[in-house]
Design an enzyme around this catalytic site. Structure first.
Site, mmCIF file in Angstrom:
data_model
loop_
_atom_site.group_PDB
_atom_site.id
_atom_site.type_symbol
_atom_site.label_atom_id
_atom_site.label_comp_id
_atom_site.label_asym_id
_atom_site.label_seq_id
_atom_site.Cartn_x
_atom_site.Cartn_y
_atom_site.Cartn_z
ATOM 1 N N CYS A 2 12.244 -1.093 -12.782
ATOM 2 C CA CYS A 2 12.349 -1.087 -14.232
ATOM 3 C C CYS A 2 12.694 0.308 -14.743
ATOM 4 O O CYS A 2 12.386 1.304 -14.100
ATOM 5 C CB CYS A 2 11.020 -1.510 -14.827
ATOM 6 S SG CYS A 2 10.474 -3.101 -14.231
ATOM 7 N N ARG A 27 19.036 1.266 -10.038
ATOM 8 C CA ARG A 27 17.676 0.954 -9.582
ATOM 9 C C ARG A 27 17.461 -0.544 -9.415
ATOM 10 O O ARG A 27 16.465 -0.955 -8.835
ATOM 11 C CB ARG A 27 16.656 1.489 -10.604
ATOM 12 C CG ARG A 27 16.690 2.990 -10.747
ATOM 13 C CD ARG A 27 16.260 3.417 -12.136
ATOM 14 N NE ARG A 27 14.852 3.223 -12.345
ATOM 15 C CZ ARG A 27 13.951 4.189 -12.312
ATOM 16 N NH1 ARG A 27 14.329 5.421 -12.066
ATOM 17 N NH2 ARG A 27 12.693 3.954 -12.528
ATOM 18 N N TRP A 72 13.095 -5.819 -13.780
ATOM 19 C CA TRP A 72 13.432 -6.518 -12.537
ATOM 20 C C TRP A 72 12.279 -7.464 -12.225
ATOM 21 O O TRP A 72 11.258 -7.068 -11.691
ATOM 22 C CB TRP A 72 13.617 -5.500 -11.407
ATOM 23 C CG TRP A 72 14.369 -6.046 -10.250
ATOM 24 C CD1 TRP A 72 14.830 -7.318 -10.051
ATOM 25 C CD2 TRP A 72 14.768 -5.321 -9.106
ATOM 26 N NE1 TRP A 72 15.494 -7.412 -8.870
ATOM 27 C CE2 TRP A 72 15.470 -6.208 -8.257
ATOM 28 C CE3 TRP A 72 14.613 -4.002 -8.696
ATOM 29 C CZ2 TRP A 72 16.001 -5.823 -7.036
ATOM 30 C CZ3 TRP A 72 15.141 -3.621 -7.481
ATOM 31 C CH2 TRP A 72 15.832 -4.517 -6.661
ATOM 32 N N ASN A 97 6.896 0.237 -18.052
ATOM 33 C CA ASN A 97 6.999 0.135 -16.585
ATOM 34 C C ASN A 97 5.583 0.230 -16.028
ATOM 35 O O ASN A 97 4.784 1.020 -16.532
ATOM 36 C CB ASN A 97 7.780 1.315 -15.995
ATOM 37 C CG ASN A 97 9.239 1.283 -16.360
ATOM 38 O OD1 ASN A 97 9.746 0.275 -16.851
ATOM 39 N ND2 ASN A 97 9.917 2.389 -16.115
ATOM 40 N N GLU A 481 2.517 5.608 12.282
ATOM 41 C CA GLU A 481 3.457 5.995 11.224
ATOM 42 C C GLU A 481 3.304 7.487 10.883
ATOM 43 O O GLU A 481 4.300 8.195 10.685
ATOM 44 C CB GLU A 481 3.217 5.103 9.992
ATOM 45 C CG GLU A 481 4.049 5.421 8.763
ATOM 46 C CD GLU A 481 5.551 5.328 8.981
ATOM 47 O OE1 GLU A 481 6.001 4.870 10.038
ATOM 48 O OE2 GLU A 481 6.290 5.768 8.079
ATOM 49 N N HIS A 504 -9.421 6.847 27.856
ATOM 50 C CA HIS A 504 -8.657 6.262 28.963
ATOM 51 C C HIS A 504 -7.455 7.122 29.344
ATOM 52 O O HIS A 504 -6.557 6.646 30.021
ATOM 53 C CB HIS A 504 -8.214 4.838 28.594
ATOM 54 C CG HIS A 504 -9.371 3.919 28.347
ATOM 55 N ND1 HIS A 504 -10.227 3.506 29.338
ATOM 56 C CD2 HIS A 504 -9.853 3.383 27.192
ATOM 57 C CE1 HIS A 504 -11.164 2.735 28.831
ATOM 58 N NE2 HIS A 504 -10.961 2.658 27.521
#
Ligand code: F6R
Length: 608
Positions: A2, A27, A72, A97, A481, A504
């Site tokens: 938006c 966008r 959107w 928004n 990540e 381990h």
């Protein structure tokens, strides 16, 4: 995503608003609208489809004060009645928004006061709320401030009133908004590119700021309502560049865009009481009813999103889930189950390995396919029967940031929908998940406040060659990540392990030169993780602990604590990703690498 544009000027602002919306078209959006004040009346024009359609419809509209918006929608057909701006009592207009978390409560309250709602949006609540304060004799500024004090959530808004032809109000919390300063005219926008047509002088509003602008000047008030001074930046951008705004790199900008990107991706949640399979496509309900397992195929960061989703899908939806690296799956001889839903995840939608893996899955007999992707109409999306678009907006930095967290948000929606379909979710549990999702953008905003502390922490890593990331359960993929982000942009060798694996093998690597980054949420595995961290400390390892509320970690010799604001339950991996992105970013700055274009890497990997 938006977008908002607003203007107060001695000339007709409609062409400025429309040009601004056009500049925000990149966008993505599916409806648009504007309001101008003309002869003490609000004139509103809205349309679904392109800004060009709105422009055609606005030919006879003019005024010196106005706000405009691109929206959107993700839930159901985008409609004119849901397009912004929203109006209360023919007097107050608002473009917004973000996500208002307590909109249901406020809607009930305002309905009891006699307000009639004409849209399904949370934004309309803001318009009526401001009106309720304005009608009691408050100024537009005071009415807006009073209304904002009642809102829970993330927002950027633009406000005008029909009987106030020289006053434009803007406010932000969790979603970006800036003020453009012209000669005897002022503008607001969610993105600098919308305003380069009229001025290069930009004031970036800070969290909680409210701005009151008129022809003659502007005043900014901070979150506490105190008058505030904010510097004016002269933008060096041309009208054609994709803007960096106040940020040094796209990666930094994209990390900061996450609250808004999450809000955009979750718009369906914000405007509904319950989630339906339709958010994944018209054929989703029928397809989901037939599937008995999930196979996720993706590469790199997108693969990590899949690894998190496996925990959610098995635990919440009770559906077996496998996650495979696309480049391996495509060449592996595997057994197809026609009842498996094959989910591909990709930011770009053009990763060669992921596309080939999907084609291979289809060839060997998989029928049900779903893509979670950030690029509408990309090749991958076209290859799948079902789709869910993440609304992160263009991601320019090579290291994926906002695409990852929005993928996670989309995968959580998938989990809830499947859980419901499989009779695994009570009404109360669904409401709780929806509540938590609505809160996510503002929770992400709160995590971003750690940036200065993380920038300082990054100094410890400037001379390091290696780093170890540890997580458990849902947060093991977040450790993966974090390690990937660090290695790709700072070139420090980083590895991630489930903390229980340390003994381990990898424990042999731990000494005082090995920073160990621990992701330590307040979840069921916390005590287990604490024992693993003791093993590290006992070998002289330097610990960097990202803990959230209630974990009772303390900084001490060799233990550096980064205190996250709150624990987000199942959504915790999304929040815990953000500080690791920031850590990688600031370590890369220390190292002086090319953050947005790390060596040897490309943004879209369209080759095998
Ligand atoms: C890492 C990164 C890559 C991508 C991978 C898949 O920061 O960006 O690992 O995640 O190349 O790309 P997409 O998601 O476009 O398929």
């Amino acid at each position: 995503m938006c977008g908002i544009v607003g203007a107060v000027a001695p000339r007709n602002v409609v062409p400025i608003l429309l040009e601004g919306l056009q500049r925000l078209e990149y966008r993505g959006y599916d409806s648009a609208g504007l309001v101008v004040v003309n002869n003490s009346r609000l004139e509103r024009v809205r349309s679904i489809g392109r800004v060009a359609e709105l422009t055609a419809r606005s030919a006879k509209t003019s005024g010196h004060l106005g706000i405009a918006h691109t929206r959107w929608a993700t839930h159901g057909a985008p409609s004119e009645r849901n397009a912004h701006p929203h109006i209360s009592s023919d007097l107050i207009a608002v473009a917004h928004n973000g996500i208002i978390e307590n909109y249901e409560e406020l809607r009930a309250q305002l309905t009891a006061q006699g307000y009639v709602f004409t849209s399904d949006t949370d934004t309309e609540v803001i318009a009526h709320l401001i009106h309720s304060h304005y009608a009691r004799g408050n100024s537009l500024l005071a009415a807006t401030q009073a209304a904002l004090a009642e809102l829970v959530g993330a927002y950027a808004i633009g406000v005008v009133a029909a009987d106030n032809p020289d006053q434009l109000i803007g406010a932000r919390k969790g979603s970006p908004l800036l003020l453009g300063v012209g000669g005897g005219e002022h503008f607001i926008a969610s993105d600098v590119s919308a305003l380069l047509q009229v001025t290069k002088n930009m004031v970036y509003l800070e969290e909680g700021d409210v701005v009151e602008a008129s022809l003659h000047g502007y005043r900014i008030f901070d979150a506490k309502g105190q008058a505030a001074q904010r510097p004016v930046h002269v933008s060096e951008l041309t009208n054609d560049s994709v803007e960096l705004g106040e940020y040094r790199h796209y990666m930094q900008k994209e990390i900061h865009e996450q609250p808004q990107a999450l809000a955009d991706t979750l718009e369906a949640v914000c405007n509904s009481q319950s989630l339906v399979p339709g958010i994944f496509g018209a054929a989703a309900a029928a397809a989901f009813a037939q599937v008995d397992s999930i196979l996720i195929l993706a590469c790199g960061t997108s693969h990590h999103a899949g690894l998190v989703a496996r925990y959610w899908l098995e635990e919440i939806a009770g559906i077996p889930c496998n996650v495979e690296i696309a480049s391996e799956y495509r060449y592996r001889v595997s057994v197809a189950n026609p009842k498996t839903l094959v989910v591909t995840i990709s930011q770009s939608g053009e990763t060669a390995d992921t596309m080939a893996a999907l084609s291979h899955a289809k060839e060997i007999g998989h029928e049900h396919t779903l893509s979670i992707c950030n690029v509408p109409e990309s090749a991958l999306v076209r290859l799948s029967k079902l789709r869910m678009l993440t609304r992160a907006g263009p991601e320019i930095g090579v290291a994926s940031t906002k695409a990852f967290t929005t993928q996670l948000a989309a995968l959580f929606l998938l989990t809830i929908v499947l859980a419901k379909q499989r009779g695994r979710l009570s009404k109360e549990a669904e409401q709780q998940h929806l509540h938590d999702l609505r809160h996510l953008p503002s929770a992400a905003q709160a995590v971003l406040k750690l940036e200065p502390e993380i920038a300082k922490l990054a100094e410890h890593f400037a001379d390091k060659q290696h780093a170890l990331f540890l997580g458990r359960g849902l947060h093991y993929p977040i450790a993966l990540e974090g390690a990937l982000k660090l290695k790709e942009i700072s070139y420090i060798h980083a590895e991630a392990y489930p903390a229980g694996e340390l003994k381990h093998g990898p424990l042999a690597l731990v000494d005082s030169d090995m920073p160990v980054i621990a992701i330590a949420p307040n979840d069921a595995l916390l005590e287990k993780l604490k024992s693993n961290l003791q093993e590290v400390r006992a070998r002289g390892g330097e610990l960097y602990v990202f803990a959230d509320a209630g974990t009772r970690f303390h900084s001490s010799d060799g233990v550096h604590l980064m205190q996250m604001p709150e624990h987000a339950g199942y959504l915790s991996p999304i929040l815990h990703t953000i500080p690791l992105q920031l850590l990688a970013y600031y370590v890369a700055l220390q190292k002086g690498t090319d953050v947005d274009k790390p060596r040897n890497l490309a943004k879209s990997v369209t080759v095998e």
